[in-house]
Design an enzyme around this catalytic site. Structure first.
Site, PDB file in Angstrom:
ATOM      1  N   TYR A  33      25.180   7.111  30.100  1.00 10.09           N
ATOM      2  CA  TYR A  33      23.974   7.108  30.933  1.00 10.09           C
ATOM      3  C   TYR A  33      23.357   5.734  30.994  1.00 10.09           C
ATOM      4  CZ  TYR A  33      20.776   6.985  26.873  1.00 10.09           C
ATOM      5  OH  TYR A  33      20.083   6.612  25.750  1.00 10.09           O
ATOM      6  N   ARG A  52      26.559  -2.699  32.420  1.00  5.65           N
ATOM      7  CA  ARG A  52      26.700  -1.997  31.140  1.00  5.65           C
ATOM      8  C   ARG A  52      27.265  -0.590  31.358  1.00  5.65           C
ATOM      9  NH1 ARG A  52      21.547  -1.285  27.331  1.00  5.65           N
ATOM     10  NH2 ARG A  52      20.989   0.149  29.002  1.00  5.65           N
ATOM     11  N   ARG A 100      37.646  24.109  28.889  1.00 10.84           N
ATOM     12  CA  ARG A 100      37.332  23.445  27.622  1.00 10.84           C
ATOM     13  C   ARG A 100      38.582  23.119  26.805  1.00 10.84           C
ATOM     14  NH1 ARG A 100      36.034  23.956  22.276  1.00 10.84           N
ATOM     15  NH2 ARG A 100      34.310  22.639  21.587  1.00 10.84           N
ATOM     16  N   HIS A 102      39.648  19.608  23.999  1.00  9.52           N
ATOM     17  CA  HIS A 102      39.170  18.289  23.550  1.00  9.52           C
ATOM     18  C   HIS A 102      39.870  17.144  24.273  1.00  9.52           C
ATOM     19  CE1 HIS A 102      37.359  20.734  20.457  1.00  9.52           C
ATOM     20  NE2 HIS A 102      36.723  19.682  19.988  1.00  9.52           N
ATOM     21  N   LYS A 149      26.731   3.378  25.649  1.00  9.23           N
ATOM     22  CA  LYS A 149      25.503   4.142  25.918  1.00  9.23           C
ATOM     23  C   LYS A 149      25.878   5.595  26.231  1.00  9.23           C
ATOM     24  CE  LYS A 149      20.935   3.461  27.927  1.00  9.23           C
ATOM     25  NZ  LYS A 149      20.250   3.742  26.669  1.00  9.23           N
ATOM     26  N   GLU A 182      18.334  -0.820  14.862  1.00  7.03           N
ATOM     27  CA  GLU A 182      17.567  -0.705  16.103  1.00  7.03           C
ATOM     28  C   GLU A 182      16.801   0.603  16.046  1.00  7.03           C
ATOM     29  OE1 GLU A 182      20.022  -0.106  19.627  1.00  7.03           O
ATOM     30  OE2 GLU A 182      21.500   1.011  18.452  1.00  7.03           O
ATOM     31  N   LEU A 207      23.062  -1.035  20.357  1.00 10.80           N
ATOM     32  CA  LEU A 207      23.278  -1.104  21.805  1.00 10.80           C
ATOM     33  C   LEU A 207      22.775  -2.467  22.287  1.00 10.80           C
ATOM     34  CD1 LEU A 207      23.981   0.605  24.426  1.00 10.80           C
ATOM     35  CD2 LEU A 207      21.502   0.824  24.661  1.00 10.80           C
TER      36      LEU A 207
HETATM   37  N1  PDD Z   1      17.270   3.745  25.562  1.00 12.83           N
HETATM   38  N2  PDD Z   1      18.923   0.982  21.692  1.00 12.83           N
HETATM   39  C1  PDD Z   1      19.079   2.288  21.973  1.00 12.83           C
HETATM   40  C2  PDD Z   1      19.735   3.170  20.957  1.00 12.83           C
HETATM   41  C3  PDD Z   1      18.667   2.795  23.213  1.00 12.83           C
HETATM   42  O1  PDD Z   1      18.847   4.104  23.494  1.00 12.83           O
HETATM   43  C4  PDD Z   1      18.044   1.928  24.146  1.00 12.83           C
HETATM   44  C5  PDD Z   1      17.589   2.412  25.495  1.00 12.83           C
HETATM   45  C6  PDD Z   1      17.882   0.576  23.802  1.00 12.83           C
HETATM   46  C7  PDD Z   1      17.263  -0.420  24.743  1.00 12.83           C
HETATM   47  O2  PDD Z   1      18.109  -0.668  25.838  1.00 12.83           O
HETATM   48  P1  PDD Z   1      17.535  -1.108  27.258  1.00 12.83           P
HETATM   49  O3  PDD Z   1      16.707  -2.323  27.031  1.00 12.83           O
HETATM   50  O4  PDD Z   1      18.724  -1.351  28.074  1.00 12.83           O
HETATM   51  O5  PDD Z   1      16.681   0.047  27.774  1.00 12.83           O
HETATM   52  C8  PDD Z   1      18.353   0.144  22.566  1.00 12.83           C
HETATM   53  C9  PDD Z   1      16.916   4.361  26.837  1.00 12.83           C
HETATM   54  C10 PDD Z   1      15.779   3.694  27.520  1.00 12.83           C
HETATM   55  C11 PDD Z   1      16.721   5.853  26.628  1.00 12.83           C
HETATM   56  O6  PDD Z   1      17.548   6.416  25.928  1.00 12.83           O
HETATM   57  O7  PDD Z   1      15.803   6.418  27.193  1.00 12.83           O
END
Ligand code: PDD
Length: 288
Positions: A33, A52, A100, A102, A149, A182, A207
């Site tokens: 996403y 990304r 379904r 894997h 992501k 993070e 991330l």
């Molecule tokens: N999250 N680290 C994680 C684990 C994240 O899920 C996100 C973003 C970030 C920051 O990334 P960016 O600057 O590209 O938004 C760092 C989004 C916003 C969410 O899950 O809603």
């Protein structure tokens, strides 16, 4: 006005939108996403977000559900149809629908795509930033590929919920040696006594946030130095400033870590100057 979503080729009423029960995103979290900020009618940093997305999909061997140019049109259209001037666009791509199993489905399976948009209140965000937010720390318990992501976000959900239950707004994942990774949905930063911005390298373990990347441009413009290195919870508690970055919060000051007040308990001047300068420096794509 009812909200509109884009689902696999169609614009549908949000309330009526649905996906197949055997979508692999639903059954295996087999998808990725992106979340982009919409600010003053502009989709922020869309090029970096789509780059990304491309990387996340290629790491998981998921193909593009449509041409990139067409996706840009859809994103703009969803923002326009929902009349979002300030808010967020969410887009999700999964490996698609299959019985379904894997292992990957046949190569003819079409990836599924959903795009939604919602409004947010910039005044509420500004009020939060003026006060600063609180974080707690939790042990890192995610898989190693957090550079992707992925929509598999259970540890992040559990951590954010724990933060809420403890009166905080974010949870920082911390390695066994005490190094901050993070947040549950944000990147983590501190400002040292000499004004240097510090954030963990993004090669592994976190991330590579798009807001984080754009902060490098903002810092350059403001003449600030960035050091990419790990920092401990202890160092963060004693830092001059701490803040977090994400498309959802942009730059948000942190004034408390595990109940310890950071500096004087107020948002720092460097953090606020980054927040102030961000809009002008980030890439802006008008939504119409
Ligand atoms: N999250 N680290 C994680 C684990 C994240 O899920 C996100 C973003 C970030 C920051 O990334 P960016 O600057 O590209 O938004 C760092 C989004 C916003 C969410 O899950 O809603």
């Amino acid at each position: 006005m009812s909200r509109i979503a884009y689902v696999n080729g169609q614009y549908v009423r949000h309330a009526d939108a649905g996906i197949h029960i055997e979508d692999r995103g639903y059954q295996f979290a087999d998808g990725v996403y992106e979340v982009c900020e919409v600010a003053r009618g502009n989709i922020m940093d869309m090029t970096r977000h789509l780059d990304r997305l491309d990387r996340s999909m290629s790491e998981l061997k998921i193909g593009w559900p449509m041409a990139r140019k067409a996706l840009v049109t859809v994103i703009k259209e969803v923002v326009r149809r929902n009349r979002v001037h300030n808010g967020l666009v969410y887009l999700q791509v999964t490996r698609g629908v299959a019985r379904r199993d894997h292992v990957f489905p046949s190569a003819t399976t079409t990836p599924a795509i959903v795009v939604t948009a919602k409004r947010t209140d910039p005044a509420a965000s500004a009020a939060r930033a003026a006060k600063g937010i609180k974080v707690i720390t939790v042990p890192e318990n995610r898989w190693e590929r957090v550079d992707i992501k992925s929509i598999g976000l259970l540890p992040n959900v559990m951590a954010r919920q724990q933060a809420k239950e403890q009166g905080a707004q974010e949870a920082w994942f911390v390695d066994p040696d005490g190094t901050v990774k993070e947040g549950a949905a944000t990147n983590a930063w501190i400002v040292t006594k000499d004004g240097t911005l510090v954030t963990r390298p993004a090669e592994t373990g976190i991330l590579r946030g798009i807001t984080r990347t754009t902060i490098f441009d903002v810092a350059k413009k403001l003449g600030l130095t960035i050091e990419e290195r790990g920092f401990s919870v202890e160092e963060a508690r004693n830092a001059k400033e701490a803040f977090m970055t994400a498309a959802t919060t942009v730059i948000m000051p942190i004034v408390e870590i595990d109940g310890h007040v950071v500096a004087n308990g107020h948002p720092g001047a460097t953090t606020l100057s980054l927040r102030e300068a961000f809009f002008d420096i980030a890439e802006k794509t008008p939504s119409c």
